[in-house]
Design a protein around this motif. Structure first.
Motif: not given
Ligand code: SAH
Length: 252
Positions: A29-57
């Motif tokens: 609803i509020v398109t101007a709201a921007q934020g960040q999701l910082r991965l933590t612990g064992l999930a803070n590893n770029d392998e877990l998000v490999r390929g995710l950049e293909q998705f807009s949402h």
């Protein structure tokens, strides 16, 4: 409840919404709201998000940590129904649920991996950050899962939305005092979308449900980023932002 399960937090949200008041009731609803999701612990590893950049949402599953300690009741009063009709908690998106789990579709703007310094044995550490927008999440929200938004499965044509079929519409014009405009101008470099964010948030009329469509001379305060914003309804269709003050607690 007879059984319990444990989940590990996989990330934390940095959001402009520093308190519950005035957060939109759904994402998108509020398109101007921007934020960040910082991965933590064992999930803070770029392998877990490999390929995710293909998705807009993406779907975020999270814990309603800000209201978790207040428990839950079987019946709740959805703000959508003016706060005076009770429905079963599972017929609502209330934060007060038997398991305080929320889900939001947010826009995935980009994924960044940055150097986060060194750990105590001198190894280089890195931080995976998902830049997101259109979120409805409180600052510090613990994330327990991320899934790609898959349009062919997630869009359901002709679905019935019951009492929440359409996005609530308000015809509210937001005006800014000279002082507020000056603060926006002073902060334009670091916060270029602050004015749009304030406008979009206030257009939702964040006042309590029983005040919807009623005038009111109370001065309300809300915080976005480290700004304290004071505003007031001038009449049913106009809301004035009186002051925007930076507090010392500065975070971008
Ligand atoms: N999209 C989610 C949230 C709906 S409720 C879902 O459907 O599950 C929306 C409200 O959640 C917002 O108005 C905000 O006040 C509240 N909220 C967002 N993050 C929260 C958190 N971490 N703890 C408690 N409440 C939160």
């Amino acid at each position: 409840m007879t059984e319990s399960v444990n989940f590990n937090v996989i990330g934390t949200i940095d959001s402009p919404y520093k308190e519950k008041f005035a957060i939109p009731r759904q994402p998108g609803i509020v398109t101007a709201a921007q934020g960040q999701l910082r991965l933590t612990g064992l999930a803070n590893n770029d392998e877990l998000v490999r390929g995710l950049e293909q998705f807009s949402h993406i779907w975020l599953l999270f814990v309603f940590h800000g209201t978790q300690s207040q428990g839950w009741k079987p019946l709740v009063r959805p703000p959508r129904l003016g706060g005076n009709k009770k429905l079963g908690v599972f017929a609502t998106r209330s934060t007060f649920r038997p398991n305080p789990i929320g889900m939001s579709v947010v826009k995935l703007d980009r994924i960044e991996q940055c150097s986060a310094g060194q750990n105590n044995v001198g190894q280089k550490t890195s931080q995976v950050i998902l830049h997101i927008s259109e979120l409805d999440l409180l600052d510090g929200t613990p994330i327990i899962d991320i899934k790609p938004y898959v349009p062919y499965a997630d869009i359901i044509e002709n679905a019935h939305g019951g009492y929440a079929q359409n996005q609530p519409s308000n015809n509210i014009t937001i005006i800014f005092s000279q002082a507020a405009l000056q603060t926006l101008a002073d902060n334009i470099t670091l916060y270029p979308s602050l004015q749009s964010l304030i406008e979009q948030v206030l257009k939702q009329d964040p006042r309590p449900a029983y005040k919807q469509n009623k005038t009111d001379d109370k001065i309300y305060g809300m915080s976005l980023y480290h700004f304290n914003i004071k505003w007031q309804m001038s009449d049913l269709s106009t809301l004035q932002v009186m002051t925007i003050e930076a507090t010392t607690n500065h975070t971008v």
